[in-house]
Design a protein around this motif. Structure first.
Motif, PDB file in Angstrom:
ATOM      1  N   ARG A  28       0.860  -1.194   0.000  1.00 12.59           N
ATOM      2  CA  ARG A  28       0.000   0.000   0.000  1.00 12.59           C
ATOM      3  C   ARG A  28       0.893   1.239   0.000  1.00 12.59           C
ATOM      4  O   ARG A  28       1.449   1.617   1.030  1.00 12.59           O
ATOM      5  CB  ARG A  28      -0.915  -0.005   1.227  1.00 12.59           C
ATOM      6  N   ASP A  29       1.049   1.830  -1.163  1.00 12.90           N
ATOM      7  CA  ASP A  29       1.948   2.964  -1.296  1.00 12.90           C
ATOM      8  C   ASP A  29       1.260   4.263  -0.892  1.00 12.90           C
ATOM      9  O   ASP A  29       0.107   4.280  -0.486  1.00 12.90           O
ATOM     10  CB  ASP A  29       2.447   3.062  -2.746  1.00 12.90           C
ATOM     11  N   THR A  30       1.985   5.366  -1.006  1.00 11.11           N
ATOM     12  CA  THR A  30       1.402   6.692  -0.868  1.00 11.11           C
ATOM     13  C   THR A  30       2.072   7.617  -1.855  1.00 11.11           C
ATOM     14  O   THR A  30       3.287   7.527  -2.086  1.00 11.11           O
ATOM     15  CB  THR A  30       1.547   7.250   0.557  1.00 11.11           C
ATOM     16  N   ARG A  31       1.291   8.506  -2.444  1.00 10.65           N
ATOM     17  CA  ARG A  31       1.893   9.588  -3.214  1.00 10.65           C
ATOM     18  C   ARG A  31       2.522  10.583  -2.241  1.00 10.65           C
ATOM     19  O   ARG A  31       2.265  10.546  -1.037  1.00 10.65           O
ATOM     20  CB  ARG A  31       0.848  10.297  -4.068  1.00 10.65           C
ATOM     21  N   LEU A  32       3.316  11.492  -2.779  1.00 14.33           N
ATOM     22  CA  LEU A  32       3.972  12.487  -1.946  1.00 14.33           C
ATOM     23  C   LEU A  32       3.090  13.695  -1.684  1.00 14.33           C
ATOM     24  O   LEU A  32       3.526  14.654  -1.044  1.00 14.33           O
ATOM     25  CB  LEU A  32       5.296  12.929  -2.600  1.00 14.33           C
ATOM     26  N   GLU A  33       1.837  13.653  -2.159  1.00 11.51           N
ATOM     27  CA  GLU A  33       0.869  14.715  -1.904  1.00 11.51           C
ATOM     28  C   GLU A  33      -0.528  14.124  -2.031  1.00 11.51           C
ATOM     29  O   GLU A  33      -0.689  13.033  -2.588  1.00 11.51           O
ATOM     30  CB  GLU A  33       1.049  15.882  -2.875  1.00 11.51           C
ATOM     31  N   PRO A  34      -1.545  14.782  -1.511  1.00 13.80           N
ATOM     32  CA  PRO A  34      -2.904  14.241  -1.580  1.00 13.80           C
ATOM     33  C   PRO A  34      -3.374  14.007  -3.010  1.00 13.80           C
ATOM     34  O   PRO A  34      -3.078  14.784  -3.921  1.00 13.80           O
ATOM     35  CB  PRO A  34      -3.749  15.313  -0.883  1.00 13.80           C
ATOM     36  N   THR A  35      -4.112  12.914  -3.207  1.00 10.53           N
ATOM     37  CA  THR A  35      -4.724  12.606  -4.491  1.00 10.53           C
ATOM     38  C   THR A  35      -6.115  13.227  -4.557  1.00 10.53           C
ATOM     39  O   THR A  35      -6.744  13.487  -3.531  1.00 10.53           O
ATOM     40  CB  THR A  35      -4.836  11.088  -4.675  1.00 10.53           C
ATOM     41  N   LYS A  36      -6.598  13.418  -5.766  1.00 11.48           N
ATOM     42  CA  LYS A  36      -7.957  13.956  -5.900  1.00 11.48           C
ATOM     43  C   LYS A  36      -8.977  12.942  -5.407  1.00 11.48           C
ATOM     44  O   LYS A  36      -9.959  13.305  -4.749  1.00 11.48           O
ATOM     45  CB  LYS A  36      -8.254  14.329  -7.351  1.00 11.48           C
ATOM     46  N   SER A  37      -8.762  11.656  -5.696  1.00 15.96           N
ATOM     47  CA  SER A  37      -9.709  10.639  -5.229  1.00 15.96           C
ATOM     48  C   SER A  37      -9.774  10.616  -3.711  1.00 15.96           C
ATOM     49  O   SER A  37     -10.852  10.466  -3.117  1.00 15.96           O
ATOM     50  CB  SER A  37      -9.327   9.260  -5.766  1.00 15.96           C
ATOM     51  N   GLY A  38      -8.618  10.800  -3.038  1.00 18.74           N
ATOM     52  CA  GLY A  38      -8.616  10.826  -1.583  1.00 18.74           C
ATOM     53  C   GLY A  38      -9.314  12.042  -1.014  1.00 18.74           C
ATOM     54  O   GLY A  38     -10.058  11.952  -0.031  1.00 18.74           O
ATOM     55  N   VAL A  39      -9.101  13.208  -1.632  1.00 20.23           N
ATOM     56  CA  VAL A  39      -9.743  14.434  -1.147  1.00 20.23           C
ATOM     57  C   VAL A  39     -11.248  14.378  -1.393  1.00 20.23           C
ATOM     58  O   VAL A  39     -12.046  14.776  -0.530  1.00 20.23           O
ATOM     59  CB  VAL A  39      -9.112  15.672  -1.813  1.00 20.23           C
ATOM     60  N   VAL A  40     -11.669  13.863  -2.547  1.00 20.08           N
ATOM     61  CA  VAL A  40     -13.106  13.722  -2.804  1.00 20.08           C
ATOM     62  C   VAL A  40     -13.725  12.752  -1.796  1.00 20.08           C
ATOM     63  O   VAL A  40     -14.841  12.972  -1.303  1.00 20.08           O
ATOM     64  CB  VAL A  40     -13.356  13.265  -4.254  1.00 20.08           C
ATOM     65  N   GLY A  41     -13.009  11.687  -1.447  1.00 17.94           N
ATOM     66  CA  GLY A  41     -13.503  10.770  -0.417  1.00 17.94           C
ATOM     67  C   GLY A  41     -13.660  11.450   0.932  1.00 17.94           C
ATOM     68  O   GLY A  41     -14.638  11.217   1.651  1.00 17.94           O
ATOM     69  N   LEU A  42     -12.696  12.304   1.282  1.00 14.25           N
ATOM     70  CA  LEU A  42     -12.784  13.080   2.530  1.00 14.25           C
ATOM     71  C   LEU A  42     -14.028  13.972   2.520  1.00 14.25           C
ATOM     72  O   LEU A  42     -14.767  14.046   3.510  1.00 14.25           O
ATOM     73  CB  LEU A  42     -11.509  13.909   2.679  1.00 14.25           C
ATOM     74  N   ALA A 208       0.782  16.239 -17.415  1.00 17.98           N
ATOM     75  CA  ALA A 208       1.040  14.808 -17.339  1.00 17.98           C
ATOM     76  C   ALA A 208      -0.211  14.102 -16.845  1.00 17.98           C
ATOM     77  O   ALA A 208      -1.019  14.677 -16.109  1.00 17.98           O
ATOM     78  CB  ALA A 208       2.213  14.525 -16.396  1.00 17.98           C
ATOM     79  N   GLN A 209      -0.348  12.860 -17.237  1.00 16.05           N
ATOM     80  CA  GLN A 209      -1.520  12.092 -16.842  1.00 16.05           C
ATOM     81  C   GLN A 209      -1.276  11.415 -15.496  1.00 16.05           C
ATOM     82  O   GLN A 209      -0.244  10.773 -15.299  1.00 16.05           O
ATOM     83  CB  GLN A 209      -1.827  11.031 -17.904  1.00 16.05           C
ATOM     84  N   ARG A 210      -2.199  11.578 -14.578  1.00 12.00           N
ATOM     85  CA  ARG A 210      -2.184  10.860 -13.306  1.00 12.00           C
ATOM     86  C   ARG A 210      -3.171   9.708 -13.411  1.00 12.00           C
ATOM     87  O   ARG A 210      -4.366   9.922 -13.594  1.00 12.00           O
ATOM     88  CB  ARG A 210      -2.589  11.780 -12.148  1.00 12.00           C
ATOM     89  N   ARG A 211      -2.670   8.509 -13.295  1.00 12.34           N
ATOM     90  CA  ARG A 211      -3.510   7.337 -13.470  1.00 12.34           C
ATOM     91  C   ARG A 211      -4.415   7.117 -12.263  1.00 12.34           C
ATOM     92  O   ARG A 211      -3.996   7.266 -11.119  1.00 12.34           O
ATOM     93  CB  ARG A 211      -2.631   6.095 -13.673  1.00 12.34           C
ATOM     94  N   GLY A 212      -5.666   6.774 -12.547  1.00  7.53           N
ATOM     95  CA  GLY A 212      -6.593   6.339 -11.512  1.00  7.53           C
ATOM     96  C   GLY A 212      -6.784   7.301 -10.372  1.00  7.53           C
ATOM     97  O   GLY A 212      -6.826   6.890  -9.214  1.00  7.53           O
ATOM     98  N   ASP A 213      -6.932   8.607 -10.672  1.00 10.42           N
ATOM     99  CA  ASP A 213      -6.978   9.595  -9.600  1.00 10.42           C
ATOM    100  C   ASP A 213      -8.322  10.303  -9.495  1.00 10.42           C
ATOM    101  O   ASP A 213      -8.465  11.256  -8.748  1.00 10.42           O
ATOM    102  CB  ASP A 213      -5.862  10.625  -9.797  1.00 10.42           C
ATOM    103  N   VAL A 214      -9.329   9.865 -10.261  1.00 11.97           N
ATOM    104  CA  VAL A 214     -10.650  10.475 -10.193  1.00 11.97           C
ATOM    105  C   VAL A 214     -11.674   9.371  -9.956  1.00 11.97           C
ATOM    106  O   VAL A 214     -11.800   8.457 -10.771  1.00 11.97           O
ATOM    107  CB  VAL A 214     -10.999  11.234 -11.496  1.00 11.97           C
TER     108      VAL A 214
END
Length: 238
Positions: A28-42, A208-214
């Motif tokens: 279970r990795d982490t990006r170095l900054e918040p993802t859009k999917s994570g913020v939308v979940g919040l 750049a494209q961010r995969r799987g972030d929405v």
């Protein structure tokens, strides 16, 4: 930019955060900054929406553009987990070790960001941000920073106790450039910022494209791509 578009700021700061992008199964990795999917979940948690409320969650993600300023990057730490016995397989059966005949011990490695602080800017319509502002002030369920074991150490909203956390008449990147620092110590060097763009739109070095972030469907774990560009920002002194 439409006159109806505004920017709302969030403070995402805590002892631990985790914003997985390619996290699957045992790693279970982490990006170095918040993802859009994570913020939308919040935000969905604050609104009281459930994970299977796919249509509203997808519509909210589509209604927002997001930018992140890395005021304090934090440090990546890895936690080692084991789960002994009673682990279910995808077929709904207890996993059994082929050699011992005993219930399987499952290992996992989970990454976190320690002591990080991010300024998140959300660009959306007046009505959308009205809805989010009310939910952030009086959340239905407590928000967390990517995982349930990662509570914030400071209020998410308002981002500052002594400055407005919602601005009108300004673009997303410019808002990140003009917003005051989150912490007591201003960064001595320019900081990273990740701004949501559009395919073919101008940006430093292009997008750049961010995969799987929405999020498209949390029920079936389906995510769309989005386009971002990175830049650097001199954080204004408070």
């Amino acid at each position: 930019m439409s006159a109806d578009v505004e920017v709302l700021f969030l403070r995402l700061q805590g002892p631990l955060q985790s914003w997985g992008e390619t996290a699957r199964w045992s790693v279970r990795d982490t990006r170095l900054e918040p993802t859009k999917s994570g913020v939308v979940g919040l935000l969905a948690a604050c609104l009281g929406w459930r994970r299977d409320d796919d249509a509203r969650i997808a519509a909210l993600a589509a209604a927002l553009r997001m930018g992140v300023r890395v005021d304090r990057p934090g440090v990546v730490v890895r936690d080692y987990h084991t789960v002994v016995g009673g682990v279910m397989s995808a077929q709904g059966k207890i996993k059994i070790n082929a050699n011992t005949g005993e219930p399987e011990t499952v290992e996992s490695w989970r990454d976190y960001l320690a002591d990080a602080a991010f300024l998140v800017a959300l660009e959306g319509s007046h009505d959308t941000l009205d809805l989010l502002e009310a939910a952030l002030r009086h959340p239905v369920w407590p928000p967390f920073l990517g995982r349930k074991g990662c509570p914030p150490s400071a209020p998410i909203y308002p981002a500052w106790p002594d400055a407005p956390s919602r601005w009108a008449g300004i673009g997303l990147e410019q808002a990140l450039r003009e917003a005051p620092c989150l912490g007591d110590e201003e960064p001595r060097e320019p900081v990273r910022a990740i701004v949501e763009g559009r395919p073919g739109a101008p940006g430093p070095g292009g997008v750049a494209q961010r995969r799987g972030d929405v999020p498209v469907s949390l029920t079936y774990r389906r995510f769309a791509h989005r386009y971002v560009y990175e830049t650097t920002i001199d954080v204004p002194r408070r």
